[in-house]
Design a protein around this motif. Structure first.
Motif, PDB file in Angstrom:
ATOM      1  N   GLY A   1     -20.581  -6.462 -25.983  1.00  9.10           N
ATOM      2  CA  GLY A   1     -21.170  -7.719 -26.428  1.00  9.10           C
ATOM      3  C   GLY A   1     -22.257  -8.244 -25.517  1.00  9.10           C
ATOM      4  N   ASN A   2     -22.695  -9.428 -25.822  1.00  7.78           N
ATOM      5  CA  ASN A   2     -23.708 -10.138 -25.039  1.00  7.78           C
ATOM      6  C   ASN A   2     -23.199 -11.535 -24.701  1.00  7.78           C
TER       7      ASN A   2
ATOM      8  N   HIS B   1     -30.651  -2.624 -21.344  1.00 10.67           N
ATOM      9  CA  HIS B   1     -29.522  -2.915 -20.439  1.00 10.67           C
ATOM     10  C   HIS B   1     -29.517  -1.986 -19.223  1.00 10.67           C
TER      11      HIS B   1
ATOM     12  N   ARG C   1     -25.481   0.438 -34.959  1.00  9.17           N
ATOM     13  CA  ARG C   1     -25.049   0.644 -33.573  1.00  9.17           C
ATOM     14  C   ARG C   1     -24.038   1.788 -33.496  1.00  9.17           C
TER      15      ARG C   1
ATOM     16  N   PHE D   1     -20.584   3.166 -23.013  1.00  6.18           N
ATOM     17  CA  PHE D   1     -19.898   2.274 -23.955  1.00  6.18           C
ATOM     18  C   PHE D   1     -20.326   2.609 -25.381  1.00  6.18           C
TER      19      PHE D   1
ATOM     20  N   SER E   1     -26.051   4.755 -32.777  1.00  2.79           N
ATOM     21  CA  SER E   1     -26.989   4.820 -31.649  1.00  2.79           C
ATOM     22  C   SER E   1     -26.359   5.128 -30.292  1.00  2.79           C
ATOM     23  N   TYR E   2     -25.144   4.651 -30.067  1.00  2.00           N
ATOM     24  CA  TYR E   2     -24.608   4.708 -28.697  1.00  2.00           C
ATOM     25  C   TYR E   2     -24.247   6.122 -28.248  1.00  2.00           C
TER      26      TYR E   2
ATOM     27  N   GLN F   1     -26.265   8.488 -25.192  1.00  4.22           N
ATOM     28  CA  GLN F   1     -25.575   9.103 -24.034  1.00  4.22           C
ATOM     29  C   GLN F   1     -25.942  10.585 -23.913  1.00  4.22           C
TER      30      GLN F   1
ATOM     31  N   HIS G   1     -20.823  -9.321 -33.659  1.00  2.00           N
ATOM     32  CA  HIS G   1     -20.564  -8.950 -35.058  1.00  2.00           C
ATOM     33  C   HIS G   1     -19.216  -9.476 -35.530  1.00  2.00           C
TER      34      HIS G   1
ATOM     35  N   ARG H   1     -19.086  -3.978 -17.590  1.00  2.04           N
ATOM     36  CA  ARG H   1     -20.452  -3.862 -17.063  1.00  2.04           C
ATOM     37  C   ARG H   1     -21.301  -4.997 -17.638  1.00  2.04           C
TER      38      ARG H   1
ATOM     39  N   PHE I   1     -34.220  -2.263 -34.666  1.00  4.02           N
ATOM     40  CA  PHE I   1     -33.952  -2.344 -33.218  1.00  4.02           C
ATOM     41  C   PHE I   1     -35.058  -1.693 -32.375  1.00  4.02           C
TER      42      PHE I   1
ATOM     43  N   ARG J   1     -30.896   3.447 -18.870  1.00  8.03           N
ATOM     44  CA  ARG J   1     -30.619   3.016 -20.241  1.00  8.03           C
ATOM     45  C   ARG J   1     -31.901   2.454 -20.871  1.00  8.03           C
ATOM     46  N   ILE J   2     -32.128   2.754 -22.129  1.00  7.16           N
ATOM     47  CA  ILE J   2     -33.332   2.277 -22.819  1.00  7.16           C
ATOM     48  C   ILE J   2     -33.357   0.748 -22.897  1.00  7.16           C
TER      49      ILE J   2
HETATM   50 FE1  HDD Z   1     -26.956  -2.371 -27.723  1.00  8.22          FE
HETATM   51  C1  HDD Z   1     -26.707  -0.771 -24.740  1.00  8.22           C
HETATM   52  C2  HDD Z   1     -25.051  -4.942 -26.515  1.00  8.22           C
HETATM   53  C3  HDD Z   1     -27.561  -4.172 -30.592  1.00  8.22           C
HETATM   54  C4  HDD Z   1     -28.434   0.305 -29.052  1.00  8.22           C
HETATM   55  N1  HDD Z   1     -26.061  -2.790 -25.982  1.00  8.22           N
HETATM   56  C5  HDD Z   1     -26.069  -1.999 -24.858  1.00  8.22           C
HETATM   57  C6  HDD Z   1     -25.306  -2.610 -23.828  1.00  8.22           C
HETATM   58  C7  HDD Z   1     -24.841  -3.786 -24.318  1.00  8.22           C
HETATM   59  C8  HDD Z   1     -25.318  -3.900 -25.681  1.00  8.22           C
HETATM   60  C9  HDD Z   1     -23.980  -4.808 -23.603  1.00  8.22           C
HETATM   61  C10 HDD Z   1     -25.095  -2.046 -22.437  1.00  8.22           C
HETATM   62  C11 HDD Z   1     -23.815  -1.273 -22.329  1.00  8.22           C
HETATM   63  C12 HDD Z   1     -23.624  -0.825 -20.910  1.00  8.22           C
HETATM   64  O1  HDD Z   1     -23.408  -1.688 -20.042  1.00  8.22           O
HETATM   65  O2  HDD Z   1     -23.703   0.380 -20.672  1.00  8.22           O
HETATM   66  N2  HDD Z   1     -26.474  -4.207 -28.389  1.00  8.22           N
HETATM   67  C13 HDD Z   1     -25.607  -5.079 -27.779  1.00  8.22           C
HETATM   68  C14 HDD Z   1     -25.342  -6.180 -28.674  1.00  8.22           C
HETATM   69  C15 HDD Z   1     -26.064  -5.962 -29.809  1.00  8.22           C
HETATM   70  C16 HDD Z   1     -26.762  -4.722 -29.633  1.00  8.22           C
HETATM   71  C17 HDD Z   1     -24.410  -7.333 -28.370  1.00  8.22           C
HETATM   72  C18 HDD Z   1     -26.141  -6.779 -31.060  1.00  8.22           C
HETATM   73  C19 HDD Z   1     -25.161  -7.486 -31.499  1.00  8.22           C
HETATM   74  N3  HDD Z   1     -27.859  -2.017 -29.477  1.00  8.22           N
HETATM   75  C20 HDD Z   1     -27.974  -2.861 -30.555  1.00  8.22           C
HETATM   76  C21 HDD Z   1     -28.564  -2.162 -31.670  1.00  8.22           C
HETATM   77  C22 HDD Z   1     -28.777  -0.875 -31.239  1.00  8.22           C
HETATM   78  C23 HDD Z   1     -28.348  -0.821 -29.868  1.00  8.22           C
HETATM   79  C24 HDD Z   1     -28.815  -2.752 -33.040  1.00  8.22           C
HETATM   80  C25 HDD Z   1     -29.353   0.285 -31.989  1.00  8.22           C
HETATM   81  C26 HDD Z   1     -29.147   0.513 -33.235  1.00  8.22           C
HETATM   82  N4  HDD Z   1     -27.560  -0.616 -26.982  1.00  8.22           N
HETATM   83  C27 HDD Z   1     -28.125   0.365 -27.730  1.00  8.22           C
HETATM   84  C28 HDD Z   1     -28.361   1.644 -26.959  1.00  8.22           C
HETATM   85  C29 HDD Z   1     -27.739   1.310 -25.568  1.00  8.22           C
HETATM   86  C30 HDD Z   1     -27.325  -0.138 -25.734  1.00  8.22           C
HETATM   87  C31 HDD Z   1     -29.763   2.111 -26.986  1.00  8.22           C
HETATM   88  C32 HDD Z   1     -28.597   1.582 -24.341  1.00  8.22           C
HETATM   89  C33 HDD Z   1     -27.682   2.237 -23.344  1.00  8.22           C
HETATM   90  C34 HDD Z   1     -26.450   2.497 -24.070  1.00  8.22           C
HETATM   91  O3  HDD Z   1     -26.565   2.053 -25.356  1.00  8.22           O
HETATM   92  O4  HDD Z   1     -25.468   3.072 -23.639  1.00  8.22           O
HETATM   93  O5  HDD Z   1     -27.739   2.715 -27.570  1.00  8.22           O
END
Ligand code: HDD
Length: 684
Positions: free
Chosen positions: A150-151, A78, A361, A341, A364-365, A369, A225, A115, A164, A75-76
């Motif tokens: 979430g975080n 996480h 978001r 997710f 992006s998700y 994938q 959010h 996760r 981001f 993952r880029i």
């Molecule tokens: Fe994200 C993964 C949580 C902002 C783009 N994010 C990822 C994961 C978590 C979060 C828990 C890991 C999921 C897993 O266990 O597979 N991210 C957040 C939270 C954010 C947040 C709480 C702000 C409130 N994320 C955020 C933004 C972007 C992303 C603004 C892009 C526009 N996040 C990603 C991603 C990831 C990711 C690059 C990497 C791997 C994945 O999605 O599946 O798309």
């Protein structure tokens, strides 16, 4: 593949679905992927014993090709994560606020997969780094998968998703030398912070103890959010989601966290895995904060701004259900690594807000994938499949499992009587909340998003004295690693807007110009933000019990039994593995030696001693005790152990318990363990 059978969703329905895919190879003959039995697996096919390997060796080719392709992109963000299965139950129907099916019936159990992750580090990085933790939950509901991604921090660094990639580029190891791994203590991160001041609030959280949790079982989770709950009548409320750990929210200390990364880089996953294996199931209550749509503008923050929280004292958290994690995965790659997710996976009754971070978001998700899981069919992987049926006209693509029958794969059609057909709202069809929209197309930030410091100050004001001290130390450490003097000064000047004591505190440590102002006029605080006010319990706390041969058998065994009865986890430490003998013949099996463990891997120490203690044993014990003491940990001692504590001079300090009556000792020691850490202790 059998998904029609799964529409009777209950707590075990995901497990039953996964069972169709589990394979147990033990006791079976080795075959190729084509099912051909293999007679030999050590030698490739050769032209003569000392000759070259032959191209026709299909067994070798298949085995090697599969191996050559075993890795997928991490993952880029996480990348380092660990997951578990469990179930969720709602306490009372949430009908008044949402029509989401899994939030209606308290007797219903919804399977979940959670996760946890660190954000910045790669898949092999240490786990107790200073970082936010991901807390991603997939609810397998009968209306489809709902992902709450979430975080453990309720706010985010940036307000708009378009930033981001910049944020992540700044946090990740610097591109010219790929350093540092999984750490924010470097120039590019702090350069980003100083030049993107919307990050102030989250940086405060990241510099607080929240960023070094004691355990994944002891941290909060936040949806961050603002989302929408929508009920049967179409009425909406703004909602924020919270996970509250039943064991309370607790943290490590920074020196300890850094040492753990060396002693046990798997510290958090081991803790989660072992707790579940031991039947000490991690539990989190789900809470919601609700704001009526008509009250949207009644607060001193914009509900759409992801750098703002809703103080719990102003908008109370309503506890609505509980999640229990009760099953480890069978295979980390198949489940944890392949889990996908997406904050856009919602069910009827849950909708989005216009938070510009959330909106981005939602794109992006899925996009990520496609590269990570290699195509558009990742929803068919067992871990990602919904437990309810799914039908549509999507076809083909890499790794397609489903065999869709019939000639029709388009809508509208007459050949298949227009099936699969869209469902009306009454039939469970998802309808988007009809928010009235008007405005001009602009690239802009709302004026209401421009206060970057008030809530950063609110956070500071809410901390206890030890927590404030930890934050000043964290800033001093992080900026102490920044090479650019200009960036160090920019950060000091930025945080002088948050609180002057804070900025002065770390400015001094990093040799920056001490700021004179401007400081902050915000006096508001939110006691709910301080970990000082969290739940404190002794359950599942690890106690390192230091014992030598000829220990006081009956007394020491009684203490250990009592600790176990109260839910603590005593583990025996001595100078070698094997069985220790008490003076009365009682026996104790040693779990760790001084060499294979360390005080940082325990919540507390109980020094029981024994008659056979040589200089090395004593030196090792003193080392353990001094380190645990410096990390503010509870320490108990009886018999020879109590004399040793006296010798070291720590026997009268806060959180140090000695005693001759075993019952009184045990109960006082358990109280000391419940407190987690004893911050009022003077360092020796
Ligand atoms: Fe994200 C993964 C949580 C902002 C783009 N994010 C990822 C994961 C978590 C979060 C828990 C890991 C999921 C897993 O266990 O597979 N991210 C957040 C939270 C954010 C947040 C709480 C702000 C409130 N994320 C955020 C933004 C972007 C992303 C603004 C892009 C526009 N996040 C990603 C991603 C990831 C990711 C690059 C990497 C791997 C994945 O999605 O599946 O798309």
């Amino acid at each position: 593949m059998g998904n029609e059978k799964q529409n009777n969703v209950n707590g075990s329905s995901k497990n039953e679905q996964l069972e169709q895919y589990r394979v147990d190879d033990s006791g079976k003959h080795l075959t190729t992927n084509q099912g051909l039995k293999v007679s030999e697996d050590e030698f490739s096919l050769k032209a003569g014993e000392r000759g070259p390997t032959l191209m026709e060796d299909f067994h070798f080719r298949e085995k090697m090709t599969h191996f050559d392709h075993e890795r997928i992109p991490e993952r880029i963000v996480h990348a380092r994560g660990f997951a578990a299965h469990g179930e969720f139950e709602v306490y009372d129907s949430m009908k008044e606020y949402t029509k989401a099916g899994f939030l209606q019936d308290p007797s219903k159990k919804t399977p979940v997969f959670v996760r946890f992750s660190t954000v910045a580090g790669n898949r092999g990085s240490g786990e107790t780094v200073r970082d936010a933790r991901g807390f991603a939950t997939k609810f397998y509901t009968e209306e489809g998968n709902y992902d709450l991604v979430g975080n453990n921090i309720p706010v985010f660094f940036i307000q708009d998703a378009i930033k981001f990639p910049d944020l992540v580029h700044a946090i990740k190891p610097e591109p010219h030398n790929e350093m540092p791994q999984a750490a924010t203590a470097h120039d590019t991160f702090w350069d980003f912070v100083a030049n993107n001041q919307e990050s102030a609030h989250m940086v405060m959280w990241a510099m607080s103890d929240r960023a070094i949790p004691r355990s994944l079982r002891m941290m909060e989770g936040f949806g961050v959010h603002t989302f929408r709950f929508v009920n049967e009548e179409g009425k909406a409320h703004f909602v924020k989601f919270h996970w509250k750990p039943v064991l309370g929210t607790h943290s490590l200390v920074w020196d300890e966290a850094q040492k753990i990364n060396g002693k046990d880089p798997d510290f958090h996953r081991r803790d989660l895995y072992e707790s579940i294996e031991n039947g000490d199931y991690p539990e989190y209550e789900l809470g919601v904060q609700l704001i009526k749509e008509e009250d949207e503008f009644n607060f001193d923050f914009d509900v759409l701004d992801p750098t703002k929280l809703w103080p719990e004292e102003e908008v109370p958290v309503k506890i609505i259900g509980k999640m229990t994690l009760n099953r480890n995965v069978d295979n980390v790659f198949a489940e944890t690594e392949q889990a996908a997710f997406h904050p856009g996976s919602v069910v009827p009754g849950i909708d989005f807000s216009n938070d510009p971070l959330l909106q981005g978001r939602l794109f992006s998700y899925t996009d990520t994938q496609l590269i990570r899981l290699g195509g558009p069919n990742f929803h068919e992987l067992p871990i990602n499949r919904p437990v309810c049926p799914f039908h549509n006209n999507q076809r083909d693509g890499y790794g397609r499992h489903t065999i869709n029958k019939g000639q029709v794969s388009y809508h509208k059609n007459s050949l298949a009587n227009n099936t699969p057909a869209p469902a009306s709202e009454g039939e469970g069809g998802y309808t988007h909340y009809q928010e009235k929209m008007e405005g001009r197309k602009v690239r802009a930030r709302s004026e209401s998003f421009k206060d970057h410091f008030s809530q950063a100050t609110l956070f500071w004001n809410s901390m206890s004295e030890p927590e404030k001290e930890h934050m000043i130390n964290a800033f001093s450490f992080e900026l102490g690693k920044v090479m650019s003097e200009s960036i160090r000064q920019q950060v000091v000047d930025m945080f002088a807007h948050v609180n002057l004591d804070l900025a002065k505190g770390f400015a001094e440590a990093i040799g920056a110009k001490i700021p004179e102002g401007p400081g902050s006029k915000v006096t508001k605080s939110s006691p709910a933000l301080s970990q000082e006010n969290t739940i404190k319990k002794p359950h599942t706390r690890k106690v390192g019990v230091i014992v030598s041969n000829q220990f006081d058998g009956a007394d020491v065994s009684a203490v250990i039994d009592n600790l176990k009865e109260e839910g603590l986890k005593p583990e025996i430490i001595s100078n070698k593995l094997g069985v220790l003998k008490g003076v009365d013949g009682k026996e104790l099996e040693v779990d760790h030696t001084f060499l294979t463990c360390d005080s940082v891997l325990f919540d507390s120490l109980y020094v029981a001693g024994g008659k056979v203690i040589d200089k090395k044993f004593k030196d090792d014990t003193v080392y353990f005790v001094k380190e645990a003491f410096a990390h503010f940990k509870p320490i108990g001692a009886t018999h020879e152990g109590a004399h040793l504590l006296e010798e070291i001079g720590v026997n009268n300090a806060s959180g140090v318990v000695t005693g001759e009556d075993m019952n009184t000792f045990t109960s006082q020691f358990i109280n000391a363990v419940s407190a987690h850490r004893h911050w009022d202790r003077e360092l020796v």
